[in-house]
Enzyme design. Structure first.
Site, PDB file in Angstrom:
ATOM      1  N   GLY A 119      -0.585   4.494   0.376  1.00  0.00           N
ATOM      2  CA  GLY A 119      -1.405   5.737   0.645  1.00  0.00           C
ATOM      3  C   GLY A 119      -0.574   6.387   1.799  1.00  0.00           C
ATOM      4  O   GLY A 119       0.825   6.308   2.107  1.00  0.00           O
ATOM      5  N   LEU A 120      -1.081   7.395   2.549  1.00  0.00           N
ATOM      6  CA  LEU A 120      -0.279   8.109   3.604  1.00  0.00           C
ATOM      7  C   LEU A 120       0.517   7.278   4.315  1.00  0.00           C
ATOM      8  O   LEU A 120       1.740   7.552   4.704  1.00  0.00           O
ATOM      9  CB  LEU A 120      -1.220   8.924   4.359  1.00  0.00           C
ATOM     10  CG  LEU A 120      -1.980  10.313   3.894  1.00  0.00           C
ATOM     11  CD1 LEU A 120      -2.645  10.965   4.409  1.00  0.00           C
ATOM     12  CD2 LEU A 120      -0.618  11.132   3.198  1.00  0.00           C
ATOM     13  N   ALA A 121      -0.236   6.280   4.794  1.00  0.00           N
ATOM     14  CA  ALA A 121       0.664   5.298   5.875  1.00  0.00           C
ATOM     15  C   ALA A 121       1.830   4.457   5.140  1.00  0.00           C
ATOM     16  O   ALA A 121       2.976   4.269   5.436  1.00  0.00           O
ATOM     17  CB  ALA A 121      -0.239   4.348   6.865  1.00  0.00           C
ATOM     18  N   GLY A 122       1.548   3.879   4.019  1.00  0.00           N
ATOM     19  CA  GLY A 122       2.554   2.960   3.446  1.00  0.00           C
ATOM     20  C   GLY A 122       3.500   3.944   2.839  1.00  0.00           C
ATOM     21  O   GLY A 122       4.806   3.461   2.803  1.00  0.00           O
ATOM     22  N   ARG A 150     -19.228  13.338  13.326  1.00  0.00           N
ATOM     23  CA  ARG A 150     -19.677  12.800  12.382  1.00  0.00           C
ATOM     24  C   ARG A 150     -21.141  11.732  12.386  1.00  0.00           C
ATOM     25  O   ARG A 150     -22.225  11.664  12.000  1.00  0.00           O
ATOM     26  CB  ARG A 150     -19.107  12.088  11.376  1.00  0.00           C
ATOM     27  CG  ARG A 150     -17.854  13.038  11.069  1.00  0.00           C
ATOM     28  CD  ARG A 150     -16.767  12.464  10.264  1.00  0.00           C
ATOM     29  NE  ARG A 150     -15.924  13.469   9.506  1.00  0.00           N
ATOM     30  CZ  ARG A 150     -14.679  13.229   8.868  1.00  0.00           C
ATOM     31  NH1 ARG A 150     -14.308  12.129   8.756  1.00  0.00           N
ATOM     32  NH2 ARG A 150     -14.253  14.102   8.108  1.00  0.00           N
ATOM     33  N   ARG A 207     -14.414   8.173  14.251  1.00  0.00           N
ATOM     34  CA  ARG A 207     -13.346   9.152  14.115  1.00  0.00           C
ATOM     35  C   ARG A 207     -13.487  10.522  14.053  1.00  0.00           C
ATOM     36  O   ARG A 207     -14.692  10.805  13.283  1.00  0.00           O
ATOM     37  CB  ARG A 207     -12.456   8.578  12.849  1.00  0.00           C
ATOM     38  CG  ARG A 207     -11.122   9.459  12.464  1.00  0.00           C
ATOM     39  CD  ARG A 207     -10.497   8.730  11.374  1.00  0.00           C
ATOM     40  NE  ARG A 207     -11.319   8.996   9.785  1.00  0.00           N
ATOM     41  CZ  ARG A 207     -11.452   9.895   9.430  1.00  0.00           C
ATOM     42  NH1 ARG A 207     -11.100  11.118   9.761  1.00  0.00           N
ATOM     43  NH2 ARG A 207     -12.244   9.955   8.218  1.00  0.00           N
ATOM     44  N   SER A 252     -16.509  17.819   1.876  1.00  0.00           N
ATOM     45  CA  SER A 252     -15.787  17.997   3.048  1.00  0.00           C
ATOM     46  C   SER A 252     -16.503  18.525   4.249  1.00  0.00           C
ATOM     47  O   SER A 252     -17.393  19.356   4.159  1.00  0.00           O
ATOM     48  CB  SER A 252     -14.449  18.912   2.808  1.00  0.00           C
ATOM     49  OG  SER A 252     -13.989  19.175   4.116  1.00  0.00           O
ATOM     50  N   GLY A 303       0.961  -1.066   0.144  1.00  0.00           N
ATOM     51  CA  GLY A 303       0.108  -0.047   0.141  1.00  0.00           C
ATOM     52  C   GLY A 303       0.765   1.026  -0.175  1.00  0.00           C
ATOM     53  O   GLY A 303       1.981   1.314   0.687  1.00  0.00           O
ATOM     54  N   HIS A 313     -17.927   6.026   4.838  1.00  0.00           N
ATOM     55  CA  HIS A 313     -16.806   6.929   4.608  1.00  0.00           C
ATOM     56  C   HIS A 313     -15.444   6.048   5.124  1.00  0.00           C
ATOM     57  O   HIS A 313     -14.512   6.212   4.361  1.00  0.00           O
ATOM     58  CB  HIS A 313     -16.982   8.148   5.280  1.00  0.00           C
ATOM     59  CG  HIS A 313     -15.677   9.018   4.972  1.00  0.00           C
ATOM     60  ND1 HIS A 313     -15.158   9.487   3.873  1.00  0.00           N
ATOM     61  CD2 HIS A 313     -15.051   9.888   5.817  1.00  0.00           C
ATOM     62  CE1 HIS A 313     -14.305  10.228   3.737  1.00  0.00           C
ATOM     63  NE2 HIS A 313     -14.124  10.413   5.163  1.00  0.00           N
TER      64      HIS A 313
END
Lengths: 228, 637, 265
Positions: free
Chosen positions: B42-45, B330, B435, B284, B40, B401
């Site tokens: 994305g941000l983490a990967g 949310r 979250r 958003s 992955g 989401h």
């Protein structure tokens, strides 16, 4: 070791610099040439004397050499880029895009307007620079300036521009020169990085105006000669 | 199953510092002897790949797309939280920690969340250094905005494209390591199995989606950063390619799955317009800074919104939650929207939408200001709906989401399989049952940039790892299993497309395990899903050849896993007999329709253990202890 | 009003490029869809087409897509000769069928350029753009080194300009639109973002040099300032960026001391 100038100049952007700089040299040249041509309206004498002074100036050889080098570089680089670009975009699309996302006719046809202009330039030199020599005589005597006989280039110009076929060819070529300048002038600024939102419109307008003025200036002479 | 969370000792504010000191290190010369697979980008990967390669490890990064920059983190819009207190409005690391625990409805680990809040500060600094063009004030300093669930302005943003800009930062850092040959980027690869040797994660099996080739890759540790599983619902704000296959197959290899039923429904999405709908688009949450949410007081009021006078409108969020108003968290905002629509007061021709109205903000600040803040979002809304939100209110409705659940990990982000670390949305750890907005980006980057470099070294430095390569029998077996699975699917040759079955699953999940669930709906779901699974394995159609690019095959494999995961979600939702955060059981609500937790019985993480094909998974629990934030009923009133 | 158009449907004729793989020749194939809703996105229309094809046992049209909200840069179709279709500032996934009329014939082709070989049907391989990024599209800063985010003030105007350039989604529409197959708009956006920001100054010469050399190595064409790239760009990246990269490159050529060549390593 740091990379030399050749590495930079042979890259796609480096070659664009060559196109822009050599192009701009010729942009300036065609303007001065056009202004010189307009002296025809000041009379035969002024025209021939200007021409004489121009070709007898020893600096002319330097200028000519520079112009040959620049146009050579311009043509060679332009063709090499075109060949490269044909390779990097082997196929276009089945449908030609509508104007919104398409390119202008002038920008798309640079290679053709440029090639024809080059052919025209060579023939133009053959016709005028190396063409029929008439001595300039006034009252039955050859005119001499600084000890050299003056050429009657005016006579040759009139002769050429009285032929409808030549005028038509000259006219078409000059329109193509205009078309070439139409994209070329503004594009050179962009290539040299001279671009700022404040001036972009002005630069574009300047390029267009330049192209139109130069083309019309050149065309004025044959039209004048042919019509009157 | 041993669910040791390995929370360090000491005061909450010192746990991470102590842990960093106590963790084993790998000396710089030895790091180059270790290899890590990151799945992955994305941000983490991407951030993990970059930071581990910077340290000297040999990283192999698998990316399902052509380019790592297409990972779905790219689509995050609103922002990233950080406890910088640049606004002088009383923010602190402790407050961010507190807000996140409370926002998560007390179902997250205190120690993890505090570490996240500590790291938030460093994330902003690092991203700025990488060249992320955050919004600035005229004086040149960083700008902030507010997000739901917080009463301070701590959200950093780059227009409505914060995720994109943060991902481009992490991506660029990773690409620098690709150039330095410390990261080997394996793009167009989809991970299809995890390989264990002696009980430790030692590699993956993946398919090259361009050639269909099945490949084996071995390493000393494996990191999964493959995102969430919101696409179980078919319609969600996730990208079409987002899937659960990597984490699901790791689960089947022994990694416990934490809190699978915790799904976040985002309150502001563009409503469904027809059966062909392929995905939902988020608007958003930052829009709720200036937009006011309302429905007509009278459900039969069919007038166009501008003709409905003020006193006949119900600004229900402002009415029910006066102190947070339109910026309620949310889960609460979503449920409120569902509630008013269920009352028959929804708007639009489906009656499944509420208004998000900017008229007051435009009148107050002028159109240029609103355009400056949300221009691209308004444009996107207009492109999708054909309506101009400067003139008519947006119509919005909640949509799936984010998934708070994910593979269970300890404080070191290691799953129940030694050597398998799970980062970002793919793990379950930091958001509890709900979250808060602008916290997902924070978690992904915290895990990748700042946590995994410490915890992976600890694992590598304290574990004896034999030399293993892909000729090991475990790789051969796993590979054969993957090949069999593919040919089994290819040979069904039935009459239904993977998408068709996926839509069916999605509808079942949304109707029975969506914004509201109850025992009856969940039992129904548990009856229906096995039928759907049979239908899948008997009536699926995949045309073409497995040895080329075959998008139908890719889809089918993912749907097969979603079906199994859907079942686990239903089981988890059924067993959690309380309401908390995004998990709302209609049987457990207060008189004013708020979630009613049961801290006596359910103040724990449910970690599900795979028991084999066709067998019900086993539920294990990890108790949650709240030493610093007192368990209390969440109130945003 | 959208959402109320369900009753109105359109008949759309498609001519879609089908090509089995990079090595074989492809061709345009005709398909007709009878009930296309104006509220469908262009890709949703392809979903419907593909579902029909699969049911008939035919191979569906392969096309790249992912986020379907205009930001991942995956989707890449040339629609009636225009990358991402007729609407300006719009990706294929955000293009909706209300931009077309009942009875329209739409020609759909892949992005075409030497550097983007066709993988299958409408899918091309655009990884060349990543390699350009790897050649220098970054600030060299390792995790943990950074000073406070507010240590370097950056004026709002400059931050906004950098953000304009950073909005690039790496879809490659600029390359597809360019008659030369040039990637200058993409590369210039990447160079510009970091050239504008103080963080990018230390390696500005190295960055632009290496990225341009890599761009040439990947067989992208040269820029002739036609401007179709910016017209096709779904994120409306401006050609001013190309002027900026030209300046940056001249700076590197005249004053820089860049030592490595991409292929040396």
């Amino acid at each position: 070791m740091s990379q030399g100038i050749l590495k930079y100049m042979s890259s796609s952007i480096g070659r664009k610099y060559i196109m822009a700089v050599s192009g701009l040299v010729w942009v300036l040249f065609v303007l001065t040439h056009m202004i010189g041509n307009l002296l025809i309206f000041a009379g035969k004498d002024a025209y021939n004397v200007y021409s004489h002074k121009l070709i007898t100036n020893p600096l002319i050889y330097l200028a000519e050499a520079a112009l040959v080098i620049f146009i050579g570089a311009h043509a060679f680089t332009g063709i090499s880029l075109k060949l490269r670009n044909n390779r990097t975009k082997p196929t276009l699309y089945a449908v030609t895009p509508k104007s919104a996302k398409g390119a202008s006719l002038s920008s798309k046809s640079m290679i053709w307007s440029g090639t024809i202009t080059l052919v025209f330039l060579i023939l133009h030199l053959v016709t005028f620079k190396y063409g029929q020599y008439y001595a300039y005589s006034k009252d039955g005597a050859d005119v001499v300036l600084d000890g050299i006989k003056v050429r009657d280039i005016h006579q040759l110009v009139i002769e050429c521009f009285e032929k409808p076929g030549y005028v038509a060819w000259y006219g078409i070529c000059l329109v193509l020169v205009g078309l070439h300048l139409y994209h070329g002038v503004a594009s050179s600024f962009q290539t040299l990085g001279l671009n700022h939102p404040k001036f972009n419109n002005a630069i574009k307008m300047f390029g267009w105006a330049y192209a139109i003025v130069v083309a019309l200036g050149f065309l004025a002479v044959p039209l004048y000669v042919f019509i009157f | 199953m041993n669910l040791d969370s390995k929370i360090p000792s000491g005061h909450i504010s010192e746990k991470w510092t102590n842990h960093q000191f106590e963790s084993k290190l790998v000396n710089p010369a030895n790091r180059r002897k270790f290899s890590v697979i990151v799945v992955g980008t994305g941000l983490a990967g991407a951030s993990a790949s970059a930071s581990l390669a910077e340290l000297g490890y040999n990283v192999k990064t698998l990316c399902i797309h052509d380019s790592p920059r297409r990972a779905h983190s790219i689509a995050a819009q609103g922002g990233i939280n950080a406890a910088k207190n640049y606004q002088n409005d009383g923010d602190s690391v402790y407050r961010l920690f507190y807000d996140t625990i409370k926002g998560g409805d007390f179902r997250a680990r205190e120690a993890n969340v505090h570490r996240l809040a500590e790291n938030s500060v460093k994330i902003i600094d690092h991203c700025v250094a990488l060249g992320v063009p955050f919004a600035r004030e005229y004086g040149g300093l960083l700008a902030n905005r507010s997000f739901g669930g917080a009463q301070v302005s701590r959200t950093f943003y780059a227009r409505g494209q914060t995720g994109q800009q943060l991902l481009l930062g992490a991506y660029s850092a990773m690409m620098r390591q690709v150039d330095a040959k410390k990261v080997e980027l394996l793009n167009f690869r989809e991970m299809l199995d995890l390989v264990l040797v002696d009980g430790k994660a030692r590699g993956v099996i993946c398919r090259n989606v361009l050639t269909g080739e099945i490949e084996s890759h071995a390493a000393d540790a494996v990191i999964l950063a493959t995102g969430g599983y919101g696409n179980v619902f078919y319609l969600s704000t996730n990208a079409k390619w987002s899937n659960a296959t990597a984490i699901w197959r790791a689960h089947k290899r022994g990694a416990a799955f934490g809190n699978p039923c915790f799904t976040q429904i985002h309150p502001t999405c563009i409503p469904v317009s027809g059966d062909y709908q392929s995905k939902l688009t988020l608007m958003s949450e930052s829009l709720r800074n200036d937009g006011r949410v309302w429905v007509p007081k009278n459900g039969t009021d069919a007038r166009s919104p501008d003709l409905i006078p003020e006193d006949e409108r119900d600004y229900y969020l402002e009415r029910i939650y006066p102190s947070f108003g339109n910026l309620a968290p949310r889960d609460i905002a979503s449920r409120a929207a569902k509630f008013v629509c269920d009352e028959g007061r929804g708007v639009g021709n489906t009656k499944l939408a509420v208004y998000l109205d900017f008229a007051a903000a435009i009148k107050r600040d002028g159109r240029p200001v609103i355009e400056g803040k949300y221009g691209n979002l308004f444009q996107m809304y207009e492109k999708i709906t054909g309506e101009n939100p400067y003139k008519v209110p947006m119509r919005i409705y909640p949509a799936v989401h984010y998934t708070m659940g994910g593979l269970w990990v300890d404080y070191n982000l290691q799953s129940t399989i030694p050597g398998l670390h799970v980062l970002g949305e793919a793990n379950f750890s930091d958001h509890g049952a709900n979250r808060l907005g602008a916290s997902a980006l924070m978690q992904g980057l915290s895990d990748g940039y700042f946590v995994i470099p410490t915890t992976l070294a600890n694992y590598l430095g304290s574990t004896k790892l034999d030399k293993v390569d892909v000729s090991h029998q475990a790789f051969k077996d796993a590979r054969a299993g993957v090949e069999q699975g593919i040919s089994r699917m290819m040979n069904i040759k039935g009459g239904k497309t993977a998408d068709e079955l996926h839509r069916k699953l999605g509808k079942l999940m949304w109707d029975n395990c969506g914004m509201a669930r109850n025992e009856q709906s969940l039992n129904k779901l548990l009856e229906e899903i096995p039928k759907l699974r049979d239908e899948f394995w008997n009536d699926l159609r995949i045309p073409g050849d497995a040895a080329t690019l075959n998008q139908e095959l890719e889809r089918a494999g993912r749907v097969a896993d979603f079906i199994e995961l859907g079942e686990l979600m239903a089981r988890d939702a059924l067993e959690r007999r309380e309401s908390c955060g995004g998990h709302f059981r209609t049987e457990f609500q207060t008189q004013d329709n708020e979630a009613q937790r049961d801290d006596e019985k359910f103040c724990h993480v449910a970690a599900w253990e795979y028991q084999g094909e066709g067998k019900a998974a086993k539920r294990n629990t990890e108790a949650l202890n709240f030493e610093y934030v007192k368990l209390a009923t969440r109130s945003y009133k | 009003m959208a959402g109320n158009n369900n009753s109105r449907t359109m008949r759309i004729n498609l001519k879609v490029w089908r090509q089995q793989n990079e090595k074989v020749q492809g061709n345009l194939v005709d398909y007709t869809l009878d009930s296309v809703s104006p509220d469908m996105s262009f890709l949703e229309m392809f979903d419907v087409l593909n579902e029909q094809l699969v049911k008939k046992g035919e191979e569906p049209v392969a096309f790249a897509h992912d986020c379907r909200e205009g930001i991942c840069g995956s989707c890449a179709m040339v629609i009636d000769g225009e990358p991402h279709g007729p609407q300006t500032g719009t990706t294929t996934c955000q293009l909706h069928m209300r931009s077309f009329s009942d009875g329209d014939t739409i020609v759909v082709e892949p992005f075409r350029a030497k550097a983007f070989p066709v993988v299958k049907d409408l899918v091309t391989n655009r990884t060349a753009l990543d390699r350009i990024q790897a050649a220098g599209g970054y600030v060299t800063v390792s995790t943990g080194n950074a000073p406070d985010g507010n240590a370097i003030p950056i004026s709002k105007e400059i931050a906004d300009l950098a953000m304009d350039a950073a909005a690039c989604i790496q879809c490659g529409a600029c390359v597809a639109a360019c008659r030369n197959g040039s990637a200058m708009l993409f590369v210039s956006a990447k160079v510009s973002q970091l050239a504008l920001l103080p963080q990018g100054q230390a390696e500005r010469d190295r960055r632009v040099s290496r990225m341009v050399w890599q761009m040439d190595e990947e067989d992208f064409g040269s820029c002739t300032n036609m401007g179709s790239c910016a017209a096709a760009c779904p994120k409306e990246i401006k050609v001013e960026n190309i002027a900026r990269i030209n300046r940056e490159y001249a700076h590197a050529m005249l004053f820089g001391r860049v030592s490595e060549r991409v292929s040396d390593e």
